[in-house]
Motif scaffolding. Structure first.
Motif, mmCIF file in Angstrom:
data_model
loop_
_atom_site.group_PDB
_atom_site.id
_atom_site.type_symbol
_atom_site.label_atom_id
_atom_site.label_comp_id
_atom_site.label_asym_id
_atom_site.label_seq_id
_atom_site.Cartn_x
_atom_site.Cartn_y
_atom_site.Cartn_z
ATOM 1 N N ALA A 101 0.828 -1.212 0.000
ATOM 2 C CA ALA A 101 0.000 0.000 0.000
ATOM 3 C C ALA A 101 0.860 1.258 0.000
ATOM 4 O O ALA A 101 0.634 2.185 -0.792
ATOM 5 C CB ALA A 101 -0.933 -0.013 1.213
ATOM 6 N N HIS A 239 -5.523 0.384 -4.675
ATOM 7 C CA HIS A 239 -5.132 -0.669 -3.737
ATOM 8 C C HIS A 239 -6.305 -1.601 -3.440
ATOM 9 O O HIS A 239 -6.145 -2.828 -3.425
ATOM 10 C CB HIS A 239 -4.626 -0.045 -2.443
ATOM 11 C CG HIS A 239 -3.991 -1.027 -1.505
ATOM 12 N ND1 HIS A 239 -2.815 -1.685 -1.785
ATOM 13 C CD2 HIS A 239 -4.378 -1.487 -0.286
ATOM 14 C CE1 HIS A 239 -2.501 -2.492 -0.790
ATOM 15 N NE2 HIS A 239 -3.435 -2.393 0.128
ATOM 16 N N ASP A 311 -3.699 -0.415 5.951
ATOM 17 C CA ASP A 311 -3.287 -0.115 4.579
ATOM 18 C C ASP A 311 -3.726 1.281 4.156
ATOM 19 O O ASP A 311 -2.974 2.006 3.494
ATOM 20 C CB ASP A 311 -3.873 -1.145 3.619
ATOM 21 C CG ASP A 311 -3.280 -2.530 3.828
ATOM 22 O OD1 ASP A 311 -2.380 -2.655 4.685
ATOM 23 O OD2 ASP A 311 -3.713 -3.483 3.164
#
Length: 436
Positions: A101, A239, A311
């Motif tokens: 990430a 992501h 993340d």
């Protein structure tokens, strides 16, 4: 109408009402007296009270749900001596996704350069960060000295350690352990029913939360930092729908589209509440009933993920680091960016139980590469809005890792995962359960 549709409609209505209230307060069309009454009795009054009560009700469920579910899961896992293997897989995957990430965020920010040409914003920024705990203290604090105190304070890492130890002991205690395990299994059913009761009121809580946030923030903060906002948002979406999809397909062979479709209730709920901890009951219920993950795996991976899987926060740190370095004209170089990746990945675990974790982690990262902490004050204006998206990304990551680990442990009902009609079946069962 299903719960997801109700929550989406509540979000839309909350944003619309919030924008209207913000416009009335800032334009002074109704005069200071009327605007003050609206602000006092609606924005910071009724809506704020309803939203805070709803979040408090959800957090009420977190500690008993995590404790009871983990004890049940640890009992089942300990019988096959799989606790260590499961923990190792889960922790490794969470660290891997966090590193991916922040790497994605750094690359995207370096290419787009959100801070270029905005150097003037750095002149009046001030920020006083909270001190970050030393690593030795963090490691020691993972292990509880008083489990009751840990539960009272909501220290999730300590609760997880205690629940795992207790579950392991219960599974090794013969007939007394079987009686205790039966009690915890029954208690788990009762707690999940309580979660179902609370979900009936979710749309009203979501409406109140969003109306309050939007009314207080408005759109001015986003306009001033539009480039930074869009870069962070783009990295979060890439992501969530790119990295997670590739990871899920490569490591488990499962369909990313089916997972995202079935996780929508939890993702929408996480977005509206902006709290991973408050979303634990919904996430746990969704991965078990809709994805078909066995409770013995889900009860471990979901609470752990809500505690250490950051993340979304890592992405914010990556973009913010590049943004602040460009604002102040400081080039931290390749080693600096590698330091950011390492620091943010390890800090996602190390600062998990600390209040204001996102800003503390960002302060730690900036200190490591020699960037001024005052830059945090600049990005704080839009951070609350981005926090909602970050939380939804974190919840998606928790479900992906849970599905991968469950598939590898043979604890995933693949037929249920792939059944497109199971969403409606579960929704009908939940509606019937709430009605009963």
């Amino acid at each position: 109408m299903g719960l997801t549709k109700k929550i989406v409609l509540a979000m839309i209505a909350g944003i619309a009402v919030g924008l209207l209230l913000n416009f009335l307060n800032t334009s002074q069309l109704l005069g200071e007296t009327v605007s003050g009454l609206i602000n006092n009795y609606l924005t910071t009054g009724l809506f704020d009270i309803v939203g805070r009560i709803f979040i408090a009700s959800l957090k009420l469920m977190v500690v008993p749900l995590v404790l009871v579910s983990l004890v049940c899961g640890a009992c089942a896992l300990s019988e096959g001596s799989r606790v260590g293997v499961l923990a190792g897989k889960t922790l490794l995957l969470y660290l891997l996704t966090t590193a991916a990430a922040i790497t994605l965020a750094l690359v995207l920010a370096l290419v787009i350069q959100p801070g270029a040409g905005m150097e003037g914003m750095a002149s009046d920024a001030t920020f006083d960060p909270q001190p970050s705990p030393p690593l030795s203290e963090v490691l020691v604090n993972i292990f509880p000295t008083n489990p009751v105190d840990a539960m009272a304070k909501g220290n999730m890492l300590q609760i997880i350690v205690f629940a795992l130890l207790m579950g392991y002991a219960v599974s090794r205690s013969g007939k007394p352990g079987q009686r205790i395990a039966g009690f915890f299994n029954d208690l788990n059913e009762v707690i999940m029913r309580m979660v179902g009761v609370l979900m009936v009121f979710a749309p009203y809580g979501v409406f109140a939360l969003l109306a309050t946030k939007i009314a207080q923030l408005g759109l001015d903060a986003i306009v001033q930092l539009m480039k930074y906002f869009l870069v962070v948002l783009s990295a979060l979406l890439l992501h969530a729908f790119g990295v997670y999809s590739i990871l899920l397909k490569l490591l488990s062979g499962l369909s990313p589209l089916k997972l995202i479709k079935k996780m929508r209730p939890a993702m929408v709920f996480a977005f509206s509440t902006a709290s991973s901890a408050a979303t634990i009951p919904v996430t746990l219920q969704t991965v078990e009933k809709r994805l078909g993950v066995d409770n013995k795996v889900a009860s471990f991976t979901v609470p752990l993920g809500a505690t250490i899987n950051m993340d979304g926060t890592a992405i914010m740190q990556g973009v913010a680091t590049v943004f602040i370095s460009q604002l102040y004209g400081i080039d931290i170089g390749l080693m600096g960016y590698l330091t950011v990746i390492l620091t943010a990945t390890l800090a996602s675990i190390g600062t998990a139980g600390v209040p204001g974790v996102g800003l503390i982690m960002l302060a730690m990262v900036l200190q490591q590469v020699g960037l001024p902490l005052e830059g945090i004050a600049i990005v704080m204006g839009v951070d609350r809005l981005l926090d909602m998206v970050r939380t939804a990304v974190n919840i998606t990551g928790d479900s992906v890792v849970t599905a991968i680990v469950a598939k590898s442990e043979g604890a995933l009902n693949v037929e249920r995962f792939n059944d497109d009609n199971y969403n409606s079946v579960v929704a009908n069962e939940e509606d019937a359960s709430r009605t009963a």
